[in-house]
Design a protein around this motif. Structure first.
Motif, PDB file in Angstrom:
ATOM      1  N   ALA A 172     -31.788  63.816 -83.754  1.00  0.00           N
ATOM      2  CA  ALA A 172     -32.405  64.692 -82.755  1.00  0.00           C
ATOM      3  C   ALA A 172     -31.693  64.650 -81.407  1.00  0.00           C
ATOM      4  O   ALA A 172     -31.841  65.554 -80.605  1.00  0.00           O
ATOM      5  N   GLN A 173     -30.945  63.608 -81.143  1.00  0.00           N
ATOM      6  CA  GLN A 173     -30.214  63.529 -79.883  1.00  0.00           C
ATOM      7  C   GLN A 173     -28.865  64.195 -80.065  1.00  0.00           C
ATOM      8  O   GLN A 173     -27.967  63.640 -80.670  1.00  0.00           O
ATOM      9  N   HIS A 174     -28.730  65.369 -79.536  1.00  0.00           N
ATOM     10  CA  HIS A 174     -27.563  66.216 -79.800  1.00  0.00           C
ATOM     11  C   HIS A 174     -26.393  65.902 -78.880  1.00  0.00           C
ATOM     12  O   HIS A 174     -26.109  66.633 -77.950  1.00  0.00           O
ATOM     13  N   ALA A 175     -25.724  64.824 -79.131  1.00  0.00           N
ATOM     14  CA  ALA A 175     -24.517  64.489 -78.380  1.00  0.00           C
ATOM     15  C   ALA A 175     -23.376  65.331 -78.916  1.00  0.00           C
ATOM     16  O   ALA A 175     -23.252  65.531 -80.126  1.00  0.00           O
ATOM     17  N   GLN A 176     -22.563  65.858 -78.006  1.00  0.00           N
ATOM     18  CA  GLN A 176     -21.436  66.673 -78.431  1.00  0.00           C
ATOM     19  C   GLN A 176     -20.152  66.179 -77.799  1.00  0.00           C
ATOM     20  O   GLN A 176     -20.113  65.864 -76.612  1.00  0.00           O
ATOM     21  N   GLY A 177     -19.132  66.133 -78.620  1.00  0.00           N
ATOM     22  CA  GLY A 177     -17.799  65.808 -78.144  1.00  0.00           C
ATOM     23  C   GLY A 177     -17.003  67.095 -78.068  1.00  0.00           C
ATOM     24  O   GLY A 177     -17.552  68.184 -78.020  1.00  0.00           O
ATOM     25  N   VAL A 178     -15.705  66.968 -78.082  1.00  0.00           N
ATOM     26  CA  VAL A 178     -14.840  68.140 -78.024  1.00  0.00           C
ATOM     27  C   VAL A 178     -13.738  67.976 -79.056  1.00  0.00           C
ATOM     28  O   VAL A 178     -13.328  66.861 -79.381  1.00  0.00           O
ATOM     29  N   GLU A 179     -13.307  69.096 -79.605  1.00  0.00           N
ATOM     30  CA  GLU A 179     -12.180  69.073 -80.529  1.00  0.00           C
ATOM     31  C   GLU A 179     -11.344  70.322 -80.306  1.00  0.00           C
ATOM     32  O   GLU A 179     -11.809  71.305 -79.714  1.00  0.00           O
ATOM     33  N   VAL A 180     -10.123  70.279 -80.772  1.00  0.00           N
ATOM     34  CA  VAL A 180      -9.230  71.423 -80.666  1.00  0.00           C
ATOM     35  C   VAL A 180      -9.515  72.330 -81.853  1.00  0.00           C
ATOM     36  O   VAL A 180      -9.399  71.914 -83.007  1.00  0.00           O
ATOM     37  N   SER A 181      -9.908  73.563 -81.562  1.00  0.00           N
ATOM     38  CA  SER A 181     -10.178  74.496 -82.658  1.00  0.00           C
ATOM     39  C   SER A 181      -8.919  75.257 -83.048  1.00  0.00           C
ATOM     40  O   SER A 181      -8.780  75.673 -84.193  1.00  0.00           O
ATOM     41  N   ALA A 182      -7.995  75.444 -82.096  1.00  0.00           N
ATOM     42  CA  ALA A 182      -6.755  76.157 -82.420  1.00  0.00           C
ATOM     43  C   ALA A 182      -5.727  75.936 -81.316  1.00  0.00           C
ATOM     44  O   ALA A 182      -6.074  75.657 -80.171  1.00  0.00           O
ATOM     45  N   VAL A 183      -4.485  76.054 -81.698  1.00  0.00           N
ATOM     46  CA  VAL A 183      -3.389  76.136 -80.740  1.00  0.00           C
ATOM     47  C   VAL A 183      -2.771  77.502 -80.979  1.00  0.00           C
ATOM     48  O   VAL A 183      -2.207  77.764 -82.041  1.00  0.00           O
ATOM     49  N   THR A 184      -2.946  78.397 -80.005  1.00  0.00           N
ATOM     50  CA  THR A 184      -2.518  79.782 -80.170  1.00  0.00           C
ATOM     51  C   THR A 184      -1.317  80.085 -79.287  1.00  0.00           C
ATOM     52  O   THR A 184      -1.009  79.351 -78.351  1.00  0.00           O
ATOM     53  N   GLU A 185      -0.675  81.195 -79.601  1.00  0.00           N
ATOM     54  CA  GLU A 185       0.416  81.674 -78.763  1.00  0.00           C
ATOM     55  C   GLU A 185      -0.144  82.621 -77.713  1.00  0.00           C
ATOM     56  O   GLU A 185      -1.008  83.451 -78.010  1.00  0.00           O
ATOM     57  N   ASP A 186       0.346  82.497 -76.503  1.00  0.00           N
ATOM     58  CA  ASP A 186      -0.075  83.362 -75.406  1.00  0.00           C
ATOM     59  C   ASP A 186       0.392  84.789 -75.700  1.00  0.00           C
ATOM     60  O   ASP A 186       1.573  85.025 -75.940  1.00  0.00           O
ATOM     61  N   PRO A 187      -0.543  85.765 -75.682  1.00  0.00           N
ATOM     62  CA  PRO A 187      -0.164  87.142 -76.030  1.00  0.00           C
ATOM     63  C   PRO A 187       0.517  87.914 -74.895  1.00  0.00           C
ATOM     64  O   PRO A 187       0.945  89.058 -75.106  1.00  0.00           O
ATOM     65  N   SER A 188       0.648  87.324 -73.721  1.00  0.00           N
ATOM     66  CA  SER A 188       1.262  88.053 -72.615  1.00  0.00           C
ATOM     67  C   SER A 188       2.728  88.376 -72.926  1.00  0.00           C
ATOM     68  O   SER A 188       3.385  87.670 -73.696  1.00  0.00           O
ATOM     69  N   PRO A 189       3.228  89.454 -72.347  1.00  0.00           N
ATOM     70  CA  PRO A 189       4.609  89.869 -72.656  1.00  0.00           C
ATOM     71  C   PRO A 189       5.630  88.887 -72.097  1.00  0.00           C
ATOM     72  O   PRO A 189       5.359  88.185 -71.115  1.00  0.00           O
ATOM     73  N   PRO A 190       6.796  88.833 -72.692  1.00  0.00           N
ATOM     74  CA  PRO A 190       7.841  87.939 -72.190  1.00  0.00           C
ATOM     75  C   PRO A 190       8.366  88.438 -70.834  1.00  0.00           C
ATOM     76  O   PRO A 190       8.197  89.601 -70.476  1.00  0.00           O
ATOM     77  N   ARG A 191       9.005  87.541 -70.097  1.00  0.00           N
ATOM     78  CA  ARG A 191       9.610  87.907 -68.820  1.00  0.00           C
ATOM     79  C   ARG A 191      10.956  88.565 -69.078  1.00  0.00           C
ATOM     80  O   ARG A 191      11.707  88.141 -69.952  1.00  0.00           O
ATOM     81  N   MET A 192      11.250  89.560 -68.296  1.00  0.00           N
ATOM     82  CA  MET A 192      12.557  90.211 -68.377  1.00  0.00           C
ATOM     83  C   MET A 192      13.346  89.804 -67.132  1.00  0.00           C
ATOM     84  O   MET A 192      12.923  90.063 -66.006  1.00  0.00           O
ATOM     85  N   VAL A 193      14.471  89.133 -67.340  1.00  0.00           N
ATOM     86  CA  VAL A 193      15.300  88.630 -66.243  1.00  0.00           C
ATOM     87  C   VAL A 193      16.632  89.364 -66.268  1.00  0.00           C
ATOM     88  O   VAL A 193      17.278  89.471 -67.323  1.00  0.00           O
ATOM     89  N   HIS A 194      17.021  89.885 -65.106  1.00  0.00           N
ATOM     90  CA  HIS A 194      18.296  90.607 -65.028  1.00  0.00           C
ATOM     91  C   HIS A 194      19.430  89.599 -64.874  1.00  0.00           C
ATOM     92  O   HIS A 194      19.529  88.884 -63.877  1.00  0.00           O
ATOM     93  N   ASN A 195      20.254  89.518 -65.905  1.00  0.00           N
ATOM     94  CA  ASN A 195      21.413  88.622 -65.911  1.00  0.00           C
ATOM     95  C   ASN A 195      22.447  89.235 -66.855  1.00  0.00           C
ATOM     96  O   ASN A 195      22.545  88.859 -68.027  1.00  0.00           O
ATOM     97  N   PRO A 196      23.239  90.193 -66.358  1.00  0.00           N
ATOM     98  CA  PRO A 196      24.178  90.901 -67.240  1.00  0.00           C
ATOM     99  C   PRO A 196      25.260  90.016 -67.858  1.00  0.00           C
ATOM    100  O   PRO A 196      25.829  90.367 -68.883  1.00  0.00           O
ATOM    101  N   ARG A 197      25.498  88.831 -67.312  1.00  0.00           N
ATOM    102  CA  ARG A 197      26.533  87.942 -67.864  1.00  0.00           C
ATOM    103  C   ARG A 197      26.016  87.060 -69.008  1.00  0.00           C
ATOM    104  O   ARG A 197      26.800  86.395 -69.668  1.00  0.00           O
ATOM    105  N   HIS A 198      24.718  87.057 -69.219  1.00  0.00           N
ATOM    106  CA  HIS A 198      24.130  86.228 -70.286  1.00  0.00           C
ATOM    107  C   HIS A 198      24.505  86.818 -71.642  1.00  0.00           C
ATOM    108  O   HIS A 198      24.471  88.031 -71.836  1.00  0.00           O
ATOM    109  N   PRO A 199      24.867  85.967 -72.616  1.00  0.00           N
ATOM    110  CA  PRO A 199      25.262  86.488 -73.932  1.00  0.00           C
ATOM    111  C   PRO A 199      24.143  87.241 -74.668  1.00  0.00           C
ATOM    112  O   PRO A 199      24.427  88.058 -75.547  1.00  0.00           O
ATOM    113  N   LEU A 200      22.894  87.000 -74.327  1.00  0.00           N
ATOM    114  CA  LEU A 200      21.782  87.687 -75.001  1.00  0.00           C
ATOM    115  C   LEU A 200      21.254  88.876 -74.202  1.00  0.00           C
ATOM    116  O   LEU A 200      20.204  89.434 -74.546  1.00  0.00           O
TER     117      LEU A 200
END
Length: 137
Positions: free
Chosen positions: A58-86
């Motif tokens: 009856a004594q409802h003690a609660q702990g914490v657990e990790v339910s998921a490790v997700t990837e952030d859905p925000s868009p990637p950063r675009m960096v201007h670097n014309p000399r970069h191979p990618l």
């Protein structure tokens, strides 16, 4: 609630915060990586917590657990670097969506939470030892 239940609760929180700290470390380590092992830009990891019942009585003690490790859905950063191979045809490189300031804030928060739970365990231990000492007198 039993005093020993405090150790279970604090331990579950410390475990969850350790996973959070590992995710932050991974994010910070890959903040400037243009590609990951899959060839795509690294996606920031976010840890999701949920309450976890610690007892069936009856004594409802609660702990914490990790339910998921997700990837952030925000868009990637675009960096201007014309000399970069990618760089694309316009000179932009797709970089990870990791915000270093947010990650440092997450790291401080997780570290403080871990420290608070460790101190709570030490306080509970001290109280239990003093209770035992009272019984010995």
């Amino acid at each position: 609630m039993s005093m020993f239940r405090l150790f279970d609760i604090a331990g579950s929180a410390m475990t969850a915060q350790t996973i959070r700290l590992n995710a932050v470390a991974s994010n910070l380590a890959n903040a400037e990586s243009a590609t990951s092992s899959s060839g795509q830009p690294y996606r920031a990891k976010q840890v999701v917590f949920r309450a976890m019942p610690m007892a069936t009585n009856a004594q409802h003690a609660q702990g914490v657990e990790v339910s998921a490790v997700t990837e952030d859905p925000s868009p990637p950063r675009m960096v201007h670097n014309p000399r970069h191979p990618l760089a694309d045809a316009n000179g932009f490189v797709t970089m990870p969506n990791v915000n270093v300031v947010e990650e440092m804030t997450n790291m401080i928060s997780a570290s403080r939470s871990y420290q608070t739970n460790a101190e709570m365990m030490n306080t509970a231990k001290t109280l239990l030892l003093r209770t035992l000492a009272l019984g010995q007198s």
